[in-house]
Write a protein that holds these residues in place. Structure first.
Motif, short mmCIF file in Angstrom:
data_model
loop_
_atom_site.label_atom_id
_atom_site.label_comp_id
_atom_site.label_asym_id
_atom_site.label_seq_id
_atom_site.Cartn_x
_atom_site.Cartn_y
_atom_site.Cartn_z
N LEU A 89 -12.80 -7.62 7.64
CA LEU A 89 -13.06 -6.97 8.10
C LEU A 89 -12.55 -5.44 7.38
CD1 LEU A 89 -10.35 -7.38 11.14
CD2 LEU A 89 -13.12 -7.34 11.70
N CYS A 90 -12.37 -5.48 6.28
CA CYS A 90 -12.45 -4.39 5.62
C CYS A 90 -13.57 -4.36 4.92
CB CYS A 90 -11.31 -4.40 4.49
SG CYS A 90 -9.39 -4.17 5.17
N SER A 150 7.00 -12.13 1.77
CA SER A 150 6.33 -12.85 1.71
C SER A 150 5.02 -12.53 1.01
CB SER A 150 5.80 -11.43 2.51
OG SER A 150 4.89 -10.56 1.17
N ARG A 187 10.80 -11.43 6.19
CA ARG A 187 9.70 -11.89 6.09
C ARG A 187 9.89 -13.27 5.27
NH1 ARG A 187 4.70 -8.32 4.43
NH2 ARG A 187 5.88 -7.58 3.18
N SER A 242 -4.92 -3.04 0.59
CA SER A 242 -3.80 -3.54 0.98
C SER A 242 -2.98 -3.89 2.30
CB SER A 242 -2.74 -2.48 0.37
OG SER A 242 -2.79 -1.97 -0.83
N GLY A 285 0.98 -1.26 -0.31
CA GLY A 285 0.39 0.24 0.01
C GLY A 285 0.76 1.56 -0.01
P1 ADP Z 1 2.13 -6.11 2.40
O1 ADP Z 1 3.04 -6.79 2.35
O2 ADP Z 1 0.00 -7.00 1.70
O3 ADP Z 1 1.24 -5.13 2.32
P2 ADP Z 1 2.22 -5.44 5.92
O4 ADP Z 1 2.00 -6.58 6.30
O5 ADP Z 1 3.13 -5.30 5.07
O6 ADP Z 1 1.76 -6.25 4.16
O7 ADP Z 1 0.79 -4.44 5.17
C1 ADP Z 1 -0.06 -4.64 5.94
C2 ADP Z 1 -1.07 -3.53 6.78
O8 ADP Z 1 -1.96 -3.67 6.77
C3 ADP Z 1 -0.25 -3.44 7.84
O9 ADP Z 1 0.39 -2.43 8.29
C4 ADP Z 1 -1.85 -3.57 9.04
O10 ADP Z 1 -1.10 -2.89 10.51
C5 ADP Z 1 -3.21 -3.04 8.03
N1 ADP Z 1 -3.92 -2.92 8.02
C6 ADP Z 1 -4.75 -4.39 8.40
N2 ADP Z 1 -6.05 -5.08 8.97
C7 ADP Z 1 -6.42 -3.55 8.99
C8 ADP Z 1 -7.83 -2.82 8.57
N3 ADP Z 1 -8.72 -3.67 9.22
N4 ADP Z 1 -7.66 -1.74 8.59
C9 ADP Z 1 -6.57 -0.61 8.07
N5 ADP Z 1 -4.64 -1.49 8.75
C10 ADP Z 1 -5.54 -2.53 8.55
#
Ligand code: ADP
Ligand code: UDX
Length: 463
Positions: free
Chosen positions: A113-114, A276, A347, A90, A15
């Motif tokens: 949840l989103c 990841s 990761r 994301s 993101g």
């Molecule tokens: P990626 O490599 O897929 O980007 P990350 O773990 O780096 O994965 O990032 C995913 C982000 O999404 C994390 O910072 C997490 O806090 C956030 N996140 C997860 N669920 C929610 C939600 N329901 N609302 C807002 N942020 C979320």
């Protein structure tokens, strides 16, 4: 339909960089990246953009340019959802650690949840874009949640998988091989697809923007990652054969890579792929195939993971065997902990598993990584739950530089291909080590001949 406001849920490795580039290239669109993690958002808003939470070459200057102009980082998730016409999801989709599909299927709880949050908050029609890697037919699940719990609002779901690789995220985003957008073939679906195509068309040539149905798009992402990982496992399988027979895997890779049907990329033998995506996506593919009863398909792809696990274990075994079958109380220096160079992401890094094996053999591990903190290293090991936190603490120390990490070591293991390792004063490192001094180059980046002239016993992968 013209997009003026985008919201992205999840300020992570996908993101953050993706939205920074969209904001830079589309100054007329307001882009708000939201996350539940307050510290993460605070770090994205750090006045010094060098301190943003994700290290990617070129990213901090893009954030410096766009942040405060049309790029915002916030914890106000509801507000950003409410305002945006287009919402990117994301969030992370780790492999499930519990219940049905444990260790295989993707955990969709964050996605769900989103979806529920969007359904609760949205008062106007929205386009929802899946950015995270997702199992096939997730869009269908998101749509059903949105349609059944929403406020009569119309949602269009698009799949727009991200193909950026960490460490080169910015260049990948600026010059993508292709942009893939999957959507419904209904008139409303086509309007939504067009709206997203128009966003990317600000900097990507239209012939590189592919549109497909949603399921093809979702499956293409899993397939691309499975093919890339398969190439690495294939060359790693050959590396073991090379070691037994006296061939050199780098020469084999060069020879086959010149065949234009094969191509030269993703043929570097290594201590094993991490990151990841690869393992998670293949496990997911295997799970999907099994759930349709396609056991041969599942077994075929599972071998890519079996080979990768074997490669990591083979590397640690080789260290133990070479050091006279015991590493107990010997200091082994690890250069690199991240899963690849130019990232602070760890990761599924091979380093974690190699360290775990060597700690089981009672080795003392001294780590230096240019971008990874001791705190992160300890978390990675503790997450495995192989031993107590105290035992991990007693076995591993992180150093601020490679020279200190290697001092008094019996062996050095190269786990990440950081460029700086190549230009070290290897004579100085050698002088401060126990003799014989061994180097296990898990990335084949060092000059074997030069090291051997200094006096090192050098072991690369596949030679
Ligand atoms: P990626 O490599 O897929 O980007 P990350 O773990 O780096 O994965 O990032 C995913 C982000 O999404 C994390 O910072 C997490 O806090 C956030 N996140 C997860 N669920 C929610 C939600 N329901 N609302 C807002 N942020 C979320
Ligand atoms: C991957 C995909 O490349 C990307 O398109 C997708 O969006 C996410 O997953 P990433 O995991 O960030 O990207 O990095 P990648 O460059 O693919 O490397 C993955 C792992 O494979 C690393 O551990 C890397 O060191 C290893 N690798 C890569 C090899 O061991 N040999 C190679 O030849 C190439």
């Amino acid at each position: 339909m013209k997009i003026t406001k985008i919201c992205c849920i999840g300020a992570g490795y996908v993101g953050g960089p993706t939205m920074a580039v969209i904001a830079q290239k589309c100054p007329h669109i307001q882009v708000t990246v939201v996350d539940l993690n307050e510290q993460r958002i605070k770090d994205w808003n750090d006045p010094n953009t060098k301190n943003i939470p994700i290290y990617e070459p070129g990213l901090s200057s893009i954030v410096a340019e766009a942040r405060g102009r049309n790029l915002f980082f916030s914890t106000e998730v509801d507000k950003a959802i409410d305002e945006a016409e287009m919402i990117f999801i994301s969030v992370n989709t780790p492999t499930k650690t519990y219940g049905k599909g444990k260790g295989m299927a993707a955990d969709l709880k964050y996605i769900e949840l989103c979806a529920r949050q969007i359904a609760r908050v949205a008062k106007q029609n929205k386009i929802v874009v899946e950015k995270s890697t997702l199992p096939v037919r997730t869009a269908e699940a998101i749509k059903s949640i949105l349609d059944n719990t929403g406020n009569g609002v119309q949602f269009q779901i698009l799949s727009n998988p991200e193909f950026l690789a960490e460490g080169t995220a910015v260049t990948d985003l600026l010059n993508p091989d292709r942009i893939l957008i999957g959507g419904d073939t209904t008139p409303e679906g086509e309007i939504a697809i067009k709206a997203l195509v128009d966003v990317y068309a600000n900097w990507v040539a239209e012939e590189k923007i592919l549109t497909t149905n949603v399921w093809s798009s979702e499956l293409s992402k899993l397939t691309a990652n499975a093919f890339l990982a398969q190439r690495i496992s294939s060359i790693n399988a050959m590396s073991e054969l090379c070691e037994k027979t006296g061939a050199d895997v780098s020469e084999v890779a060069r020879a086959i890579g010149m065949d234009s049907r094969i191509g030269p990329k993703f043929l570097k033998a290594s201590v094993g792929f991490g990151g990841s995506c690869f393992q998670k996506d293949i496990l997911n593919l295997v799970y999907i195939a099994k759930s349709y009863g396609l056991n041969e398909v599942a077994d075929y792809w599972e071998q890519v993971i079996v080979m990768n696990d074997h490669q990591k274990r083979r590397f640690s075994n080789k260290i133990v065997q070479t050091l006279y079958n015991t590493v107990a109380d010997k200091k082994i220096a690890f250069l690199g902990w991240a899963f690849k160079k130019d990232t602070n992401d760890t990761r599924e890094s091979a380093a974690i598993y190699v360290a775990d094996d060597l700690i089981n053999e009672q080795a003392k591990i001294a780590v230096y990584d240019p971008k990874v903190s001791e705190h992160k290293i300890m978390n990675d090991l503790n997450y495995l739950e192989t031993r107590s936190v105290t035992d991990n603490k007693n076995a591993v120390v992180a150093f601020e530089n490679a020279y200190d990490a290697c001092k008094d070591a019996h062996a050095i293991a190269i786990l990440t291909e950081w460029d700086e390792f190549v230009s070290y004063d290897w004579q100085k490192i050698y002088d401060n080590m126990h003799k014989p001094a061994f180097v296990f180059d898990g990335r084949n980046i060092l000059n074997a001949k030069e090291l051997e002239e200094i006096g090192f016993v050098y072991h690369g992968i596949g030679s």
